[in-house]
Design a protein around this motif. Structure first.
Motif, mmCIF file in Angstrom:
data_model
loop_
_atom_site.group_PDB
_atom_site.id
_atom_site.type_symbol
_atom_site.label_atom_id
_atom_site.label_comp_id
_atom_site.label_asym_id
_atom_site.label_seq_id
_atom_site.Cartn_x
_atom_site.Cartn_y
_atom_site.Cartn_z
ATOM 1 N N GLY A 268 2.459 1.160 7.290
ATOM 2 C CA GLY A 268 1.505 0.077 7.077
ATOM 3 C C GLY A 268 2.010 -1.167 7.780
ATOM 4 N N LEU A 269 1.172 -2.183 7.809
ATOM 5 C CA LEU A 269 1.560 -3.434 8.451
ATOM 6 C C LEU A 269 2.593 -4.163 7.602
ATOM 7 N N ASP A 270 3.248 -5.149 8.192
ATOM 8 C CA ASP A 270 4.211 -5.928 7.440
ATOM 9 C C ASP A 270 3.500 -6.669 6.313
ATOM 10 N N GLY A 271 4.084 -6.626 5.136
ATOM 11 C CA GLY A 271 3.482 -7.279 3.978
ATOM 12 C C GLY A 271 2.573 -6.373 3.177
ATOM 13 N N SER A 272 2.428 -5.113 3.611
ATOM 14 C CA SER A 272 1.499 -4.210 2.909
ATOM 15 C C SER A 272 2.122 -3.623 1.649
ATOM 16 N N GLY A 273 3.421 -3.839 1.441
ATOM 17 C CA GLY A 273 4.054 -3.360 0.206
ATOM 18 C C GLY A 273 4.907 -2.108 0.383
ATOM 19 N N LYS A 274 5.224 -1.757 1.627
ATOM 20 C CA LYS A 274 6.014 -0.533 1.882
ATOM 21 C C LYS A 274 7.371 -0.552 1.200
ATOM 22 N N THR A 275 8.117 -1.648 1.431
ATOM 23 C CA THR A 275 9.486 -1.687 0.894
ATOM 24 C C THR A 275 9.450 -1.680 -0.631
ATOM 25 N N THR A 276 8.531 -2.455 -1.200
ATOM 26 C CA THR A 276 8.382 -2.484 -2.664
ATOM 27 C C THR A 276 8.158 -1.073 -3.198
ATOM 28 N N GLN A 277 7.186 -0.357 -2.619
ATOM 29 C CA GLN A 277 6.834 0.968 -3.150
ATOM 30 C C GLN A 277 7.883 2.022 -2.808
ATOM 31 N N SER B 292 -2.150 -14.083 3.746
ATOM 32 C CA SER B 292 -1.913 -14.937 2.569
ATOM 33 C C SER B 292 -0.605 -14.555 1.879
ATOM 34 N N ARG B 293 -0.244 -13.272 1.876
ATOM 35 C CA ARG B 293 1.062 -12.894 1.314
ATOM 36 C C ARG B 293 2.195 -13.526 2.125
ATOM 37 N N ARG B 294 2.025 -13.533 3.433
ATOM 38 C CA ARG B 294 3.064 -14.094 4.297
ATOM 39 C C ARG B 294 3.208 -15.593 4.060
ATOM 40 N N ASP C 244 -5.148 2.518 -0.979
ATOM 41 C CA ASP C 244 -5.678 1.154 -0.972
ATOM 42 C C ASP C 244 -4.630 0.224 -1.586
ATOM 43 N N GLY C 245 -3.998 -0.588 -0.738
ATOM 44 C CA GLY C 245 -2.858 -1.393 -1.170
ATOM 45 C C GLY C 245 -3.218 -2.691 -1.873
ATOM 46 N N MET C 246 -4.509 -2.867 -2.195
ATOM 47 C CA MET C 246 -4.941 -4.131 -2.807
ATOM 48 C C MET C 246 -4.788 -4.146 -4.322
ATOM 49 N N ARG C 247 -4.127 -3.139 -4.881
ATOM 50 C CA ARG C 247 -3.967 -3.137 -6.334
ATOM 51 C C ARG C 247 -2.579 -3.610 -6.747
ATOM 52 N N SER C 248 -2.343 -3.626 -8.052
ATOM 53 C CA SER C 248 -1.059 -4.158 -8.537
ATOM 54 C C SER C 248 0.074 -3.230 -8.119
ATOM 55 N N VAL C 249 1.262 -3.789 -8.087
ATOM 56 C CA VAL C 249 2.452 -3.011 -7.733
ATOM 57 C C VAL C 249 2.546 -1.770 -8.627
ATOM 58 N N ASP C 250 2.274 -1.959 -9.921
ATOM 59 C CA ASP C 250 2.455 -0.827 -10.829
ATOM 60 C C ASP C 250 1.360 0.227 -10.662
ATOM 61 N N ALA C 251 0.120 -0.216 -10.424
ATOM 62 C CA ALA C 251 -0.969 0.756 -10.200
ATOM 63 C C ALA C 251 -0.666 1.587 -8.953
ATOM 64 N N LEU C 252 -0.146 0.923 -7.930
ATOM 65 C CA LEU C 252 0.195 1.645 -6.690
ATOM 66 C C LEU C 252 1.340 2.619 -6.929
ATOM 67 N N ARG C 253 2.323 2.174 -7.685
ATOM 68 C CA ARG C 253 3.464 3.050 -7.966
ATOM 69 C C ARG C 253 2.972 4.343 -8.622
HETATM 70 N N1 LIG Z 1 0.635 -4.626 -4.697
HETATM 71 C C1 LIG Z 1 0.981 -5.870 -4.331
HETATM 72 N N2 LIG Z 1 0.156 -6.896 -4.573
HETATM 73 C C2 LIG Z 1 0.492 -8.164 -4.199
HETATM 74 N N3 LIG Z 1 1.628 -8.503 -3.546
HETATM 75 C C3 LIG Z 1 2.480 -7.501 -3.262
HETATM 76 C C4 LIG Z 1 2.205 -6.135 -3.626
HETATM 77 N N4 LIG Z 1 3.247 -5.368 -3.205
HETATM 78 C C5 LIG Z 1 4.116 -6.199 -2.597
HETATM 79 N N5 LIG Z 1 3.670 -7.474 -2.638
HETATM 80 C C6 LIG Z 1 4.323 -8.678 -2.084
HETATM 81 O O1 LIG Z 1 4.004 -8.715 -0.705
HETATM 82 C C7 LIG Z 1 5.142 -9.060 0.071
HETATM 83 C C8 LIG Z 1 5.474 -7.920 1.030
HETATM 84 O O2 LIG Z 1 5.899 -6.762 0.309
HETATM 85 P P1 LIG Z 1 6.899 -5.730 0.958
HETATM 86 O O3 LIG Z 1 7.094 -4.621 -0.027
HETATM 87 O O4 LIG Z 1 8.110 -6.418 1.467
HETATM 88 O O5 LIG Z 1 6.005 -5.218 2.183
HETATM 89 P P2 LIG Z 1 6.437 -4.540 3.564
HETATM 90 O O6 LIG Z 1 7.739 -3.844 3.327
HETATM 91 O O7 LIG Z 1 5.313 -3.601 3.856
HETATM 92 O O8 LIG Z 1 6.525 -5.643 4.565
HETATM 93 C C9 LIG Z 1 6.257 -9.345 -0.913
HETATM 94 O O9 LIG Z 1 6.293 -10.733 -1.135
HETATM 95 C C10 LIG Z 1 5.835 -8.598 -2.159
HETATM 96 O O10 LIG Z 1 6.337 -9.186 -3.332
#
Ligand SMILES: Nc1ncnc2c1ncn2[C@@H]1O[C@H](COP(=O)(O)OP(=O)(O)O)[C@@H](O)[C@H]1O
Ligand SMILES: [Mg+2]
Length: 205
Positions: free
Chosen positions: A7-16, A141-143, A183-192
């Motif tokens: 996914g693109l940067d900021g899409s939540g890859k590292t988090t998930q 907007s996340r960035r 669809d990455g527009m949901r909460s961190v936990d819903a995605l998990r």
């Molecule tokens: N499901 C989410 N909804 C809203 N913000 C999120 C979500 N997952 C991650 N973020 C936030 O978005 C930013 C990018 O997340 P990150 O996991 O680093 O993405 P990536 O590794 O794809 O660049 C971080 O500030 C993170 O806290």
């Protein structure tokens, strides 16, 4: 088992990817969590070159070969040995990033990209790839919230990002069994939870 996140940067890859690694570890599994480009001494040095904003004059072919060199080294030194020991390997980006960024984003010939990916991976592809799809406006907007500056790869502009997103969607259609769009527009936990349920069927099959 080999799993990648795309996914693109900021899409939540590292988090998930990190959450998945934690969940697997809590189930007693050995997990190797890797970020691309990087993960070996050689690959980390290549990463510095690729992300350095001084290198705006880097040619497209240099860029793809550097990413692919970093990946080839990671596969040989780290990924294959871990898979042979039945370790779970979770990659934060893999060769689909090359197709999406260098092929669709930069416009390199897709057959050339395919050939370079084949050479760099030696045909090793994840069993499942999670594509976290988030609209570009949300990524911006996340960035802005994070306050972090853009690196060289992230300085390509809106149309660049939209082409990359379209590239990922194209890959999902081309390889629907491997690549799952989430669809990455949901909460961190819903995605998990969704990612866990998608992968659980792979683990047991
Ligand atoms: N499901 C989410 N909804 C809203 N913000 C999120 C979500 N997952 C991650 N973020 C936030 O978005 C930013 C990018 O997340 P990150 O996991 O680093 O993405 P990536 O590794 O794809 O660049 C971080 O500030 C993170 O806290
Ligand atoms: Mg990340």
């Amino acid at each position: 088992m080999f799993i990648s996140f795309e996914g693109l940067d900021g899409s939540g890859k590292t988090t998930q990817a990190q959450l998945l690694a934690e969940t697997l570890r809590s189930h007693g599994r050995d997990v190797l969590f890797l970020r691309e480009p990087g993960g070996t001494e050689i690959s980390e040095r290549i990463r510095e070159i690729l992300l350095d904003k001084k290198h705006l004059h880097m040619t497209q072919i240099s860029e793809i070969l550097l990413f692919s060199a970093a990946r080839a080294q990671l596969i040989s030194e780290v990924i294959r040995p871990a898979l042979e020991k039945n370790c779970f390997v979770i990659c934060d980006r893999y060769a689909d990033s090359t197709t999406a960024y260098q092929g669709f984003g930069r416009g390199l010939n897709l057959e050339t990209v395919r050939a370079i990916n084949a050479a760099a991976t030696g045909g090793l592809w994840p069993e499942k790839t999670i594509f976290l799809d988030v609209p570009i406006s949300e990524l911006i907007s996340r960035r802005e919230k994070s306050g972090l500056p853009l690196d060289r790869m992230e300085s390509g502009g809106l149309e660049f990002f939209e082409r990359i997103r379209q590239g990922y969607l194209h890959l999902c259609k081309e390889e629907p069994r491997r690549i799952v769009r989430i669809d990455g527009m949901r909460s961190v936990d819903a995605l998990r939870q969704e990612i866990w349920s998608v992968l659980a069927s792979t683990f047991t099959s």
